[in-house]
Design a protein around this motif. Sequence first.
Motif, PDB file in Angstrom:
ATOM      1  N   PHE A   1       0.828  -1.205   0.000  1.00 25.53           N
ATOM      2  CA  PHE A   1       0.000   0.000   0.000  1.00 25.53           C
ATOM      3  C   PHE A   1       0.866   1.259   0.000  1.00 25.53           C
ATOM      4  CE2 PHE A   1      -2.115   3.480   2.219  1.00 25.53           C
ATOM      5  CZ  PHE A   1      -3.200   3.668   1.384  1.00 25.53           C
ATOM      6  N   VAL A   2       1.881   1.289   0.858  1.00 24.09           N
ATOM      7  CA  VAL A   2       2.741   2.472   0.950  1.00 24.09           C
ATOM      8  C   VAL A   2       3.450   2.730  -0.380  1.00 24.09           C
ATOM      9  CG1 VAL A   2       4.844   3.386   2.046  1.00 24.09           C
ATOM     10  CG2 VAL A   2       3.031   2.367   3.446  1.00 24.09           C
ATOM     11  N   SER A   3       4.003   1.683  -0.987  1.00 24.94           N
ATOM     12  CA  SER A   3       4.719   1.886  -2.255  1.00 24.94           C
ATOM     13  C   SER A   3       3.754   2.235  -3.388  1.00 24.94           C
ATOM     14  CB  SER A   3       5.562   0.663  -2.617  1.00 24.94           C
ATOM     15  OG  SER A   3       4.750  -0.406  -3.032  1.00 24.94           O
TER      16      SER A   3
ATOM     17  N   ASN B   1       5.193  10.653  -8.184  1.00 24.84           N
ATOM     18  CA  ASN B   1       6.619  10.737  -7.892  1.00 24.84           C
ATOM     19  C   ASN B   1       7.308   9.522  -8.507  1.00 24.84           C
ATOM     20  OD1 ASN B   1       9.171  10.967  -6.849  1.00 24.84           O
ATOM     21  ND2 ASN B   1       8.499  11.253  -4.737  1.00 24.84           N
ATOM     22  N   ALA B   2       8.117   9.752  -9.523  1.00 31.43           N
ATOM     23  CA  ALA B   2       8.748   8.637 -10.228  1.00 31.43           C
ATOM     24  C   ALA B   2      10.260   8.619 -10.004  1.00 31.43           C
ATOM     25  CB  ALA B   2       8.445   8.716 -11.714  1.00 31.43           C
ATOM     26  N   ASN B   3      10.697   9.093  -8.831  1.00 33.34           N
ATOM     27  CA  ASN B   3      12.141   9.067  -8.605  1.00 33.34           C
ATOM     28  C   ASN B   3      12.613   7.630  -8.403  1.00 33.34           C
ATOM     29  OD1 ASN B   3      12.353   8.323  -5.750  1.00 33.34           O
ATOM     30  ND2 ASN B   3      11.549  10.352  -5.285  1.00 33.34           N
ATOM     31  N   ALA B   4      13.906   7.434  -8.458  1.00 36.63           N
ATOM     32  CA  ALA B   4      14.485   6.090  -8.431  1.00 36.63           C
ATOM     33  C   ALA B   4      14.143   5.334  -7.152  1.00 36.63           C
ATOM     34  CB  ALA B   4      16.005   6.179  -8.606  1.00 36.63           C
TER      35      ALA B   4
ATOM     36  N   LEU C   1      12.118   1.853  -7.190  1.00 35.74           N
ATOM     37  CA  LEU C   1      12.765   0.665  -6.632  1.00 35.74           C
ATOM     38  C   LEU C   1      11.920   0.061  -5.513  1.00 35.74           C
ATOM     39  CD1 LEU C   1      15.187  -1.206  -6.742  1.00 35.74           C
ATOM     40  CD2 LEU C   1      16.380   0.352  -5.193  1.00 35.74           C
ATOM     41  N   ALA C   2      11.392   0.923  -4.652  1.00 36.20           N
ATOM     42  CA  ALA C   2      10.538   0.441  -3.565  1.00 36.20           C
ATOM     43  C   ALA C   2       9.282  -0.227  -4.116  1.00 36.20           C
ATOM     44  CB  ALA C   2      10.162   1.591  -2.632  1.00 36.20           C
ATOM     45  N   PHE C   3       8.703   0.367  -5.148  1.00 35.70           N
ATOM     46  CA  PHE C   3       7.509  -0.224  -5.742  1.00 35.70           C
ATOM     47  C   PHE C   3       7.815  -1.602  -6.315  1.00 35.70           C
ATOM     48  CE2 PHE C   3       4.642  -0.884  -9.387  1.00 35.70           C
ATOM     49  CZ  PHE C   3       3.451  -0.979  -8.689  1.00 35.70           C
ATOM     50  N   TRP C   4       8.879  -1.698  -7.093  1.00 40.04           N
ATOM     51  CA  TRP C   4       9.222  -2.996  -7.680  1.00 40.04           C
ATOM     52  C   TRP C   4       9.566  -4.025  -6.608  1.00 40.04           C
ATOM     53  CZ3 TRP C   4       7.299  -4.146 -12.004  1.00 40.04           C
ATOM     54  CH2 TRP C   4       7.111  -3.178 -12.975  1.00 40.04           C
ATOM     55  N   ALA C   5      10.222  -3.597  -5.531  1.00 40.79           N
ATOM     56  CA  ALA C   5      10.540  -4.519  -4.440  1.00 40.79           C
ATOM     57  C   ALA C   5       9.265  -5.048  -3.788  1.00 40.79           C
ATOM     58  CB  ALA C   5      11.427  -3.826  -3.404  1.00 40.79           C
ATOM     59  N   THR C   6       8.279  -4.162  -3.607  1.00 45.65           N
ATOM     60  CA  THR C   6       7.040  -4.634  -2.987  1.00 45.65           C
ATOM     61  C   THR C   6       6.178  -5.437  -3.952  1.00 45.65           C
ATOM     62  OG1 THR C   6       5.930  -2.519  -3.361  1.00 45.65           O
ATOM     63  CG2 THR C   6       6.992  -2.848  -1.208  1.00 45.65           C
TER      64      THR C   6
ATOM     65  N   ALA D   1       4.830  -8.934  -2.852  1.00 46.08           N
ATOM     66  CA  ALA D   1       3.419  -9.319  -2.982  1.00 46.08           C
ATOM     67  C   ALA D   1       3.269 -10.613  -3.775  1.00 46.08           C
ATOM     68  CB  ALA D   1       2.625  -8.197  -3.639  1.00 46.08           C
ATOM     69  N   TRP D   2       4.019 -10.759  -4.864  1.00 48.64           N
ATOM     70  CA  TRP D   2       3.940 -12.006  -5.624  1.00 48.64           C
ATOM     71  C   TRP D   2       4.485 -13.171  -4.814  1.00 48.64           C
ATOM     72  CZ3 TRP D   2       0.679 -13.107  -9.044  1.00 48.64           C
ATOM     73  CH2 TRP D   2       0.237 -12.157  -9.952  1.00 48.64           C
ATOM     74  N   GLY D   3       5.493 -12.918  -4.018  1.00 48.01           N
ATOM     75  CA  GLY D   3       5.993 -13.973  -3.123  1.00 48.01           C
ATOM     76  C   GLY D   3       4.931 -14.403  -2.132  1.00 48.01           C
ATOM     77  N   TRP D   4       4.195 -13.423  -1.604  1.00 53.44           N
ATOM     78  CA  TRP D   4       3.119 -13.728  -0.661  1.00 53.44           C
ATOM     79  C   TRP D   4       2.023 -14.548  -1.338  1.00 53.44           C
ATOM     80  CZ3 TRP D   4      -2.065 -12.230  -0.722  1.00 53.44           C
ATOM     81  CH2 TRP D   4      -2.799 -12.550   0.428  1.00 53.44           C
ATOM     82  N   VAL D   5       1.599 -14.128  -2.536  1.00 50.33           N
ATOM     83  CA  VAL D   5       0.560 -14.865  -3.272  1.00 50.33           C
ATOM     84  C   VAL D   5       1.023 -16.299  -3.523  1.00 50.33           C
ATOM     85  CG1 VAL D   5      -0.629 -15.068  -5.509  1.00 50.33           C
ATOM     86  CG2 VAL D   5      -0.510 -12.848  -4.366  1.00 50.33           C
TER      87      VAL D   5
END
Length: 153
Positions: free
Chosen positions: A114-116, A124-127, A131-136, A140-144
């Motif tokens: 949610f935060v990412s 805000n599309a800074n690096a 990176l945080a979005f892709w990490a989450t 999330a896919w790991g959780w699923v």
Amino acid sequence: MTNFLVTGILMIAGAIGLSRTLEPGRGSTWGPRLLGVFGVSLLFAAVFKADPGNGFPVGTGPATISTAGVLHMAAGSVGFLSLIVATFVFASRFSREGHRGWAVYSRATGIAFFVSFAAISSGNANAVVMLAFWATVVLAWGWVTALIVRSAR
């Protein structure tokens, strides 16, 4: 487009399988349904292509938003919110069943995602945000995946 289609179909199949393997109880209906909505949103995201911009892909400038781009983003928003709510539905189930580790894992995944998602949705599309979005997304896919594997056992 192919990645979204295949992933959406697999997510829908996983949600159906999960609904068949879960014991009745809290979250056994809405948990899989929410994951199914996420899968359907991936199919919509495949049909409506995202607009390039804001550094995605690398080298692009400011985004211009098309109707397809708006529909892609809307599908993603509905899907991501469904996934986030599913993490809390399953966290509630796991808490009730006494599976503290799974409850914490589910809640932490939902909060982080949610935060990412909120950060990237802010424009805000800074690096760091990307990176945080892709990490989450990976989290999330790991959780699923872990959820479905756990249920299959």
